[in-house]
Design a protein around this motif. Sequence first.
Motif, mmCIF file in Angstrom:
data_model
loop_
_atom_site.group_PDB
_atom_site.id
_atom_site.type_symbol
_atom_site.label_atom_id
_atom_site.label_comp_id
_atom_site.label_asym_id
_atom_site.label_seq_id
_atom_site.Cartn_x
_atom_site.Cartn_y
_atom_site.Cartn_z
ATOM 1 N N ALA A 46 -5.235 4.458 -2.979
ATOM 2 C CA ALA A 46 -4.423 5.352 -2.149
ATOM 3 C C ALA A 46 -2.977 5.398 -2.629
ATOM 4 O O ALA A 46 -2.599 6.275 -3.392
ATOM 5 C CB ALA A 46 -4.500 4.921 -0.690
ATOM 6 N N ASP A 47 -2.168 4.448 -2.216
ATOM 7 C CA ASP A 47 -0.726 4.523 -2.464
ATOM 8 C C ASP A 47 -0.258 3.671 -3.634
ATOM 9 O O ASP A 47 0.813 3.895 -4.183
ATOM 10 C CB ASP A 47 0.039 4.083 -1.202
ATOM 11 C CG ASP A 47 -0.314 4.941 -0.007
ATOM 12 O OD1 ASP A 47 -0.488 6.158 -0.201
ATOM 13 O OD2 ASP A 47 -0.435 4.401 1.107
ATOM 14 N N HIS A 48 -1.033 2.679 -4.017
ATOM 15 C CA HIS A 48 -0.629 1.724 -5.047
ATOM 16 C C HIS A 48 -1.488 1.960 -6.283
ATOM 17 O O HIS A 48 -2.665 2.279 -6.172
ATOM 18 C CB HIS A 48 -0.825 0.294 -4.515
ATOM 19 C CG HIS A 48 -0.172 -0.769 -5.334
ATOM 20 N ND1 HIS A 48 -0.690 -1.197 -6.533
ATOM 21 C CD2 HIS A 48 0.950 -1.497 -5.128
ATOM 22 C CE1 HIS A 48 0.082 -2.149 -7.026
ATOM 23 N NE2 HIS A 48 1.085 -2.347 -6.188
ATOM 24 N N THR A 68 -10.496 1.286 0.675
ATOM 25 C CA THR A 68 -9.208 1.549 0.020
ATOM 26 C C THR A 68 -8.782 0.230 -0.602
ATOM 27 O O THR A 68 -8.231 -0.639 0.066
ATOM 28 C CB THR A 68 -8.173 2.040 1.050
ATOM 29 O OG1 THR A 68 -8.721 3.152 1.758
ATOM 30 C CG2 THR A 68 -6.890 2.465 0.357
#
Length: 700
Positions: free
Chosen positions: A506-508, A450
């Motif tokens: 993933a989130d960024h 990730t």
Amino acid sequence: MGYCQIRNPKPELYVKLLLRFKRAGLFATAVSWLSLPMASGQVIDEDHGPTDRPIHIRVHADQVHRDVIPNTIFGSFLEPIGRSTYGGLWAELLENPSFEEGLWSAGAIVKMVQERPELERASQLDLPLPWEPLDARQGNRYEPERGDAANSSQSLLVMGLPQAEVGIRQRIYLPVHRTLAYRGSLFIKHQSGAAQVYISIRRRNDPQQVLADATIEANKEVWTKYSFELTIKLGQVDALQPADFVVAVRDDSRAFIDQLSLMPADNVDGMDAEVLKLAKDLHTPLVRYGGNFTSSYHWKNGIGPADQRSSQSNLAWNIPEYNTFGTEEFLRFCELIGAQPQVALNLGSGMPQEAGDWVKYVNARWGNKQGGLLWELGNELWGSWNMGYPTRDQIGTRTEAFSAAIRKVDPTARLIATGADEDFYHDWNAVQLGTPPATFQYLSTHFVVTDDQVQMSNPSNDFVALSAFALPIGLERRMKEMTEQIQQSNHKDAQIAFTEWLFVAADHPAPGFRNMGGAIDTAGFLNMLMRNADIVPISDMTGILEFGGIWKKREQVYGAPGYWVLRSYAEEKPSRLVPTDSDAPQYTVDHGVTRLPHIEHVPWLEVVAAEGQTPDELILFCVNRNLTRDYRATIQVDGFTPRPLAEIKTIAAPSIYTENDEMEPEAVKAVADQISVGSSFEHVFPRAGVVVIRLVRRNR
């Protein structure tokens, strides 16, 4: 240029960086940097020259390396995860075709119902998901029949109503852009009333709009298989538009139904024709059949007549395993695309005898039937998510036992033992390397990262991207460290097999398998493999379906950006490395991606050269990691006079976050062209892009 969100460097770096900025004419930028708020993490640009200077690259085509680059570094892998096999490669249009329960985890069911609220009412009527009633207003006209089934453990009784039609339906998508004909089958056991069962495709949520239909005379009171064909008319359903597949009875008829199938008529041995074409065009020489599902997979469940194979839960991913795609189908897939099989064996819940039997079964059906295939002794057995994982103290003994069982049936089998990932490999690998030398020939490693998880607090998007792009350079050094441990053990001749690798955002906002940034990651990784093919001769990109490979959504088939890179590299078939010199500028990352936070000397423009399929071909594999700058390069080729025109493939996009999807399936792809070349020529490499150039020797 000069810095990318540089925060809180060591005090002595202040002076060094100021000097670098001053030499580069960037003193004002350096001064503004000093006022930035403090955090941790940095990307240091090591370029001291003017920004408009060309890069000089010298290719020593007269000094070709002796070692061969095995094409097995361009392998891929297939695992039943997501919609890679069922809903992807396998052409079946229906889900849960045998009406089973317990195929999804509770969490997966919650998500399914959240996305499709209409399934809650279907479940209330005791219909197995994702089947729906043809008309929910008719109430309870369905009964799952446990213990009486043509397949698996459950069938479904459909009970008619006087002067009405009662049925079940399922939302489907049709590949109408390539075929209008569909073929199917189902098992029926007549209970009472009229014998007719009606099959149709209808407009979604509009049961009166029948687009194609067939009637089956099913008066037998024992389970009987029936086939049908449905052909819709051009324009009745648009691409990406859902339709309903319907099975119904009328009036007072009652019938048990089970094990349905609906496939496009152009399927090839049950596989999607478009997926097969893209897979064949990928030129991957090796397909690994493995993953987390391996540790609970029993291969005998996936052989024999397909409609007699039982459905069950895929315990690794909490999705259905219908077993209609098994060993025979996997081998056929490999045959159709021209790849060799590499199979991961069940060292979790499996036993050595089971593994040996599988090797014998495959050898009797593949190629010249002489064996010698690649077999992987388990998958990520160091991870508690794998069923029946052994402890570190147990892994050596278990590896030896399975190796012995395989050697007994095929002494020529090539075995890959389960190794650990790059950040914690030493102690686990030491146990594997303590086994007798003949136990295995390769030790696996994985790098599924990730890459938006960085040590730097509050990182900019650019910092995350450049940290991700640096990862293959950091991995190269880890591969050499792992090789040193191997060479100091009983397994001095063993090599590394990189059997899974993937870059995930993933989130960024970050480079990942969905976007152009992931394509740059992929190119850097493949360049690393070519430079180190003597110690890492086997590699399987995740995966040939989904992730970095081929996708199918709503029956639209397309390749991820990384697919286009692997394809562009693999189809060139590089054979031997050619040394290069370059004065390309570099950068260093500190506090970058958590798993490899510090990486030095990362070239902004990286060029790997290799001899092609013949000595008369020279291939240049190039990746520009710079997010904002096109690089102009002068390329000098020694000992090789090329023809005046060269083939070039360019993979680039407006942004590293540009993605391919079912709406824009080729937003990122390889664009082919020709350029003028000579023994010395110039080319501009686009920012955040990948370029492959093929030079062909001029006739002597």
